[in-house]
Design a protein around this motif. Sequence first.
Motif, PDB file in Angstrom:
ATOM      1  N   LYS A 184      41.849  42.018  40.931  1.00 54.02           N
ATOM      2  CA  LYS A 184      40.679  41.507  41.647  1.00 54.02           C
ATOM      3  C   LYS A 184      39.721  42.662  41.886  1.00 54.02           C
ATOM      4  O   LYS A 184      40.147  43.775  42.168  1.00 54.02           O
ATOM      5  N   THR A 185      38.449  42.377  41.826  1.00 59.06           N
ATOM      6  CA  THR A 185      37.449  43.392  42.128  1.00 59.06           C
ATOM      7  C   THR A 185      37.297  43.586  43.634  1.00 59.06           C
ATOM      8  O   THR A 185      36.789  44.600  44.072  1.00 59.06           O
ATOM      9  N   ASP A 186      37.737  42.597  44.381  1.00 62.69           N
ATOM     10  CA  ASP A 186      37.612  42.590  45.842  1.00 62.69           C
ATOM     11  C   ASP A 186      38.706  41.671  46.367  1.00 62.69           C
ATOM     12  O   ASP A 186      39.052  40.684  45.706  1.00 62.69           O
ATOM     13  N   PRO A 187      39.262  41.944  47.542  1.00 61.23           N
ATOM     14  CA  PRO A 187      40.327  41.071  48.055  1.00 61.23           C
ATOM     15  C   PRO A 187      39.942  39.585  48.147  1.00 61.23           C
ATOM     16  O   PRO A 187      40.796  38.719  48.025  1.00 61.23           O
ATOM     17  N   GLU A 188      38.652  39.306  48.332  1.00 67.65           N
ATOM     18  CA  GLU A 188      38.230  37.912  48.460  1.00 67.65           C
ATOM     19  C   GLU A 188      37.788  37.298  47.128  1.00 67.65           C
ATOM     20  O   GLU A 188      37.497  36.107  47.069  1.00 67.65           O
ATOM     21  N   ALA A 189      37.752  38.096  46.070  1.00 67.48           N
ATOM     22  CA  ALA A 189      37.329  37.600  44.758  1.00 67.48           C
ATOM     23  C   ALA A 189      38.496  36.903  44.059  1.00 67.48           C
ATOM     24  O   ALA A 189      39.658  37.077  44.414  1.00 67.48           O
ATOM     25  N   MET A 190      38.159  36.116  43.046  1.00 62.18           N
ATOM     26  CA  MET A 190      39.197  35.529  42.202  1.00 62.18           C
ATOM     27  C   MET A 190      39.823  36.636  41.361  1.00 62.18           C
ATOM     28  O   MET A 190      39.139  37.575  40.960  1.00 62.18           O
ATOM     29  N   SER A 191      41.107  36.501  41.086  1.00 57.85           N
ATOM     30  CA  SER A 191      41.765  37.431  40.164  1.00 57.85           C
ATOM     31  C   SER A 191      41.299  37.111  38.745  1.00 57.85           C
ATOM     32  O   SER A 191      40.671  36.069  38.495  1.00 57.85           O
ATOM     33  N   PHE A 192      41.636  37.991  37.811  1.00 53.56           N
ATOM     34  CA  PHE A 192      41.297  37.754  36.411  1.00 53.56           C
ATOM     35  C   PHE A 192      41.822  36.401  35.948  1.00 53.56           C
ATOM     36  O   PHE A 192      41.084  35.587  35.396  1.00 53.56           O
ATOM     37  N   LYS A 193      43.119  36.154  36.192  1.00 47.33           N
ATOM     38  CA  LYS A 193      43.680  34.888  35.710  1.00 47.33           C
ATOM     39  C   LYS A 193      43.058  33.698  36.434  1.00 47.33           C
ATOM     40  O   LYS A 193      42.912  32.624  35.846  1.00 47.33           O
ATOM     41  N   GLU A 194      42.659  33.875  37.695  1.00 45.00           N
ATOM     42  CA  GLU A 194      41.988  32.793  38.413  1.00 45.00           C
ATOM     43  C   GLU A 194      40.599  32.524  37.827  1.00 45.00           C
ATOM     44  O   GLU A 194      40.162  31.361  37.777  1.00 45.00           O
TER      45      GLU A 194
END
Length: 176
Positions: free
Chosen positions: A59-69
């Motif tokens: 994730k680029t940020d804790p609140e961002a979607m992960s790559f797979k998300e």
Amino acid sequence: MKNYFKYPFLSIAAFLILGFSSSLQAQTTMEEFMSKWNNSKQFTIDVLNAMPDDGMDYKTDPEAMSFKEQIHHIGTAIVGISQGFLMGKDPGFSIDLATASKADLADYIAKCYDYGAATIQALPSDKAGEVIEVFGNNVSRRQVMALLMDHSTHHRGSAIAYLRANGAQPPAFVGF
């Protein structure tokens, strides 16, 4: 006297040229759209496959979607929007993202794009221009098709940034 006729002639000529050229500019045909759609499908799968296994949860940020998300979101949006606004039927497939492998996710994305393609192609032509309410906007179903493409591009672009942040080389862009 010569200048008097010069400007009306230019105005008429410009009007005719613009009118003629605008009649040559057509919207993308279904065949052209589907070709681009299939390129988008393959490009998305290529982006997914470029990520090392240890970067799937990045994730680029804790609140961002992960790559797979990000990748999963592309597929779920294609299915959800196609069902909700393009008269799509039950897709008959799903995925548990928490336990899915990269191969499972690639298979899911392929199915989502195929489902979107089948739904778009099955949409009756008299319904394509129908204006409906979508997320608080009144738009045609053709605009919803464009939204699907734009949405996929947006999230795939985010996924490409995730690849670069993980030192992975993104696949080359395929425009047509």
